[in-house]
Design a protein around this motif. Structure first.
Motif, PDB file in Angstrom:
ATOM      1  N   ARG A  29       6.548   2.122   0.567  1.00 55.99           N
ATOM      2  CA  ARG A  29       5.595   2.793  -0.325  1.00 55.99           C
ATOM      3  C   ARG A  29       6.317   3.256  -1.590  1.00 55.99           C
ATOM      4  NH1 ARG A  29       2.474   6.132   4.379  1.00 55.99           N
ATOM      5  NH2 ARG A  29       1.671   4.269   5.404  1.00 55.99           N
ATOM      6  N   ILE A  47      -1.591  -4.556   2.636  1.00 54.91           N
ATOM      7  CA  ILE A  47      -1.153  -3.533   1.699  1.00 54.91           C
ATOM      8  C   ILE A  47      -1.575  -2.153   2.173  1.00 54.91           C
ATOM      9  CG2 ILE A  47      -1.168  -5.091  -0.279  1.00 54.91           C
ATOM     10  CD1 ILE A  47      -3.815  -3.707  -1.178  1.00 54.91           C
ATOM     11  N   LEU A  49      -2.551   1.302   0.252  1.00 57.77           N
ATOM     12  CA  LEU A  49      -2.899   1.739  -1.097  1.00 57.77           C
ATOM     13  C   LEU A  49      -3.584   3.094  -1.028  1.00 57.77           C
ATOM     14  CD1 LEU A  49      -3.294   1.331  -4.147  1.00 57.77           C
ATOM     15  CD2 LEU A  49      -5.337  -0.008  -3.612  1.00 57.77           C
ATOM     16  N   TYR A  64      -3.792  -2.409  -9.040  1.00 59.15           N
ATOM     17  CA  TYR A  64      -3.339  -1.038  -8.831  1.00 59.15           C
ATOM     18  C   TYR A  64      -3.286  -0.329 -10.178  1.00 59.15           C
ATOM     19  CZ  TYR A  64      -1.401  -3.394  -4.712  1.00 59.15           C
ATOM     20  OH  TYR A  64      -1.226  -4.157  -3.592  1.00 59.15           O
ATOM     21  N   GLN A  70       1.577   2.624  -3.247  1.00 62.65           N
ATOM     22  CA  GLN A  70       1.319   1.324  -2.638  1.00 62.65           C
ATOM     23  C   GLN A  70       2.521   0.857  -1.826  1.00 62.65           C
ATOM     24  OE1 GLN A  70       1.581  -1.937  -5.595  1.00 62.65           O
ATOM     25  NE2 GLN A  70       2.025  -0.315  -7.065  1.00 62.65           N
TER      26      GLN A  70
END
Length: 161
Positions: A29, A47, A49, A64, A70
């Protein structure tokens, strides 16, 4: 296949990379100061997010906003995608020059996994576009900015709070 990230073009407003991964590789992350677009060319990416987990399949696009938290995990099969980082300043400049919005403030877009028909194939030509002289880099910034502004909506997307 280990995780590799090949920079195809880097300029102050835009960074274009070709990413290849497999065998459980991952990105921890993290955040970026820029808008990040990813076009999945092959394989499966999962992913994380802003607190949600989403699957990214071939032909799908990720978007993004700056400072979105993320992360990514890749399955056993090889994954390839094109990653584009666009500065907020460059996006705002294109928006202003082309009258795409009525405000000069950096926008916050619906982010997550988006369907963008043909986008992955079209993005494969971006390295050639960026490789040209300064005019090519400017055209690439405009193309990426227009793609972000016109990003389609999808149920897998999520809003930043």
């Amino acid at each position: 296949m280990p995780l590799t990230c090949e920079a195809l073009h880097v300029c102050p407003q835009l960074e274009l990379s070709w990413v290849r991964a497999a065998g459980g590789a991952s990105f921890a992350r993290h955040t970026h100061d820029e808008y990040v677009l990813g076009a999945n060319l092959s394989g499966h990416e999962r992913i994380w997010l802003d607190g949600r987990e989403l699957d990214v399949l071939p032909g799908q696009v990720t978007l993004y906003n700056p400072l979105a938290v993320q992360g990514s995990a890749f399955g056993a099969e090889p994954v390839e995608y094109i990653s584009v980082h666009l500065s907020a300043e460059a996006l705002c400049q294109v928006i202003d020059q082309e009258n795409l919005r009525s405000t000069r403030q950096a926008p916050s877009f619906e982010q997550g996994v988006l369907q963008h028909r043909g986008c992955s194939r079209r993005w494969q030509s971006w390295p050639r576009l960026c490789a040209r002289s300064g005019a090519g880099a400017t055209a690439a910034v405009r193309t990426v900015a227009r793609t972000i502004v016109s990003a389609p909506r999808r149920a897998g997307a999520c809003h930043r709070p």
